[in-house]
Scaffold this active site. Structure first.
Site, mmCIF file in Angstrom:
data_model
loop_
_atom_site.group_PDB
_atom_site.id
_atom_site.type_symbol
_atom_site.label_atom_id
_atom_site.label_comp_id
_atom_site.label_asym_id
_atom_site.label_seq_id
_atom_site.Cartn_x
_atom_site.Cartn_y
_atom_site.Cartn_z
ATOM 1 N N LYS A 81 0.243 5.003 -3.085
ATOM 2 C CA LYS A 81 0.039 6.460 -3.072
ATOM 3 C C LYS A 81 0.408 7.103 -4.396
ATOM 4 C CE LYS A 81 0.150 7.747 1.788
ATOM 5 N NZ LYS A 81 0.800 8.601 2.800
ATOM 6 N N LYS A 129 -8.627 -0.760 4.623
ATOM 7 C CA LYS A 129 -8.337 -0.237 5.958
ATOM 8 C C LYS A 129 -9.022 1.116 6.173
ATOM 9 C CE LYS A 129 -4.095 2.340 5.897
ATOM 10 N NZ LYS A 129 -2.781 2.672 6.303
ATOM 11 N N LYS A 173 -7.791 8.096 6.602
ATOM 12 C CA LYS A 173 -8.129 9.515 6.519
ATOM 13 C C LYS A 173 -8.486 9.911 5.100
ATOM 14 C CE LYS A 173 -4.624 10.824 9.915
ATOM 15 N NZ LYS A 173 -3.180 11.087 10.017
HETATM 16 P P1 AMP Z 1 -1.117 7.804 9.718
HETATM 17 O O1 AMP Z 1 -2.495 8.296 9.879
HETATM 18 O O2 AMP Z 1 -0.919 7.095 8.418
HETATM 19 O O3 AMP Z 1 -0.063 8.810 10.023
HETATM 20 O O4 AMP Z 1 -0.942 6.650 10.819
HETATM 21 C C1 AMP Z 1 -0.632 6.897 12.177
HETATM 22 C C2 AMP Z 1 -0.611 5.594 12.948
HETATM 23 O O5 AMP Z 1 -1.921 4.997 12.938
HETATM 24 C C3 AMP Z 1 0.339 4.522 12.396
HETATM 25 O O6 AMP Z 1 0.965 3.837 13.465
HETATM 26 C C4 AMP Z 1 -0.577 3.602 11.638
HETATM 27 O O7 AMP Z 1 -0.070 2.290 11.591
HETATM 28 C C5 AMP Z 1 -1.848 3.670 12.463
HETATM 29 N N1 AMP Z 1 -3.033 3.411 11.632
HETATM 30 C C6 AMP Z 1 -3.507 4.159 10.619
HETATM 31 N N2 AMP Z 1 -4.633 3.629 10.083
HETATM 32 C C7 AMP Z 1 -4.889 2.490 10.805
HETATM 33 C C8 AMP Z 1 -5.910 1.484 10.752
HETATM 34 N N3 AMP Z 1 -6.927 1.543 9.876
HETATM 35 N N4 AMP Z 1 -5.853 0.468 11.647
HETATM 36 C C9 AMP Z 1 -4.849 0.398 12.558
HETATM 37 N N5 AMP Z 1 -3.853 1.313 12.647
HETATM 38 C C10 AMP Z 1 -3.862 2.347 11.790
#
Ligand code: AMP
Ligand code: TRP
Length: 340
Positions: free
Chosen positions: A112, A195, A198
Site C-alpha cells: 500500500k 486478488k 476494491k
Molecule cells: P477488506 O475489504 O480489505 O476490508 O477485507 C474484508 C475481508 O474480506 C477480510 O477478511 C479479507 O480477508 C476478505 N477479502 C478481501 N478480499 C478478498 C479476496 N479477494 N478473496 C478472499 N477474501 C478477501
C-alpha cells in the site's frame, strides 16, 4: 475459556464477491456457534485518504450488507470502530508493545505504501497494532479472515504474547485465525494471479455485491480464460490460474468441492462453466441485494443498529481497558462526573 469471534471489514467502497466468499459468508455461518463482534473499521480506512461524505455512506452501506447477508444484529454485535474509543486507546498501548521491525515486515504495508514510503501515513504503518487492539479489546479468541490477513493476525498474536510476557500476566488470549472454505482467496476476473480487490481500477475485475444480474453475467462472460478445454483432474488446474479461480468460485457458490466442480465441467469449454457460474452467482446474490436495498431505504434503521452495537461493545470493552491500565501501571483516578 470463552470463545469469542471478532472480525472487521473496511468501509472503503463497494463490497465484492471476495469479501463475501472470503469473509462475510463465513461470519454468517459462525454466528450460530460463537459470540461474535463484527466491526466496520473506519479507523483503519483513514490510514489512506477518504472523502468524508463517502466514508460515512460506505460505513452505512457495509453495515447494511452485513445484515442483508444474514448477520443477526440482535444476537451479534455490529458496530463501527470509531464509536468505541477503546480501539484507539488500546492501539496506542500496542504501538508501544509492537516493534518497528515487526511492522516493517508487513507485506500489506509494503504494497500500500508503494515506492514513496516517506509519504505514507504513520497510521498505515501502525495499521496492524490497531487490528490487534480490535480483537484483544474484547479478548477475541477466533478471527475469521481471508488469507490476505494471515500475516496481520500473526502479528496480533505476537503482540498479545509480548504484552503477557512483559507484564507477566495472562491478560490476553492468543487469537487464532479461522480461514474457512474453498474461496479464501478470490482472484480478479481479469488476472487469475491478482486478488479481487476494491482498489482495482477495472470494475470488470470484480463482481460487486450491488451488481445486477445482467452486469454479473456480462462480467463473467468477459472474464479472462485460457485457450484449453477445462481439465478432468484438480492437478490439471496447475498453471491455469483463471480456470482455478472460476471453478473455485463456482464450487463455493454451489456448495460443492473443487474436485466435484472439476468433474462436472471436465473436458468442456469455459463458456459452459461461465453460464452455470452466472446462474449460481445471481441466485446467491439476488436475495441479499433485495434485502440490502430494503434496509438502506429504511432511513435511520442501520444507524440505530450501529448505535446499539456500539453501546454493547463499549460495555464489553470497559473492564478489559481497566484491567490493562492496572497491569501497565497507569494511575486510575476516580472521576466525579461521568465522561460523555
Ligand atoms: P477488506 O475489504 O480489505 O476490508 O477485507 C474484508 C475481508 O474480506 C477480510 O477478511 C479479507 O480477508 C476478505 N477479502 C478481501 N478480499 C478478498 C479476496 N479477494 N478473496 C478472499 N477474501 C478477501
Ligand atoms: N485488516 C482487515 C482487512 O483489511 C480488516 C480488519 C480490521 C480486521 N480489524 C480487524 C479483520 C480485526 C479481522 C480482525 O481485511
Amino acid at each position: 475459556m470463552n470463545q469469542r469471534i471478532f472480525s472487521g471489514v473496511q468501509p472503503t467502497g463497494n463490497l465484492h464477491l471476495g469479501n463475501y466468499l472470503g469473509a462475510i459468508r463465513n461470519w454468517v455461518k459462525l454466528q450460530d456457534d460463537y459470540e461474535c463482534l463484527f466491526c466496520v473499521v473506519d479507523l483503519h480506512a483513514i490510514t489512506v485518504w477518504q472523502e468524508p461524505e463517502k466514508l460515512r455512506q460506505s460505513t452505512r452501506d457495509v453495515a447494511a450488507a452485513l445484515i442483508a447477508a444474514g448477520v443477526d444484529p440482535k444476537e451479534q454485535i455490529i458496530f463501527n470502530q470509531s464509536q468505541v474509543p477503546g480501539h484507539a486507546e488500546l492501539a496506542w498501548i500496542f504501538n508501544c508493545v509492537a516493534r518497528m521491525g515487526w511492522l516493517g515486515r508487513m507485506t500489506q504495508f509494503k504494497e500500500k505504501a508503494g515506492k514513496d514510503r516517506e509519504n505514507a501515513s504513520v497510521g498505515l504503518f501502525a495499521y496492524p497494532s490497531l487490528m490487534a487492539a480490535d480483537i484483544l479489546l474484547y479478548k477475541g479468541t477466533h478471527v475469521p479472515v481471508g488469507e490476505d490477513q494471515k500475516q496481520h493476525l500473526e502479528l496480533a498474536r505476537d503482540i498479545a504474547q509480548k504484552f503477557n510476557n512483559d507484564f507477566k500476566t495472562e491478560t490476553f488470549p492468543i487469537p487464532e485465525p479461522l480461514i474457512l472454505g474453498t474461496s479464501t482467496r478470490v482472484m480478479s476476473l481479469k488476472d487469475g494471479t491478482k486478488k479481487m480487490s476494491k482498489s482495482d481500477p477495472s470494475d470488470l475485475s470484480r463482481i460487486n455485491m450491488t451488481d445486477d444480474a445482467d452486469t454479473i453475467a456480462r462480467k463473467i462472460k468477459k472474464a479472462k480464460t485460457d485457450p484449453d478445454l477445462l481439465p478432468d483432474t484438480v492437478q490439471g488446474l496447475d498453471g491455469r490460474p483463471e480456470a482455478r479461480n472460476l471453478l473455485g468460485i463456482y464450487a463455493t457458490l454451489a456448495e460443492t468441492t473443487v474436485d466435484q466442480a472439476v468433474q462436472t465441467f471436465a473436458g468442456q469449454q469455459f463458456s459452459a462453466l461461465k453460464t452455470e457460474l452466472s446462474d449460481v452467482a445471481v441466485a446467491n446474490l439476488a436475495p441479499i441485494q433485495d434485502e440490502y436495498r430494503r434496509l438502506l431505504a429504511d432511513k435511520g434503521h442501520v444507524d440505530s443498529v450501529l448505535a446499539d452495537g456500539a453501546e454493547r461493545a463499549r460495555t464489553m470493552a470497559e473492564p478489559v481497558l481497566r484491567e490493562v491500565q492496572d497491569v501497565i501501571g497507569f494511575l486510575r483516578v476516580k472521576l466525579s462526573r461521568k465522561p460523555t
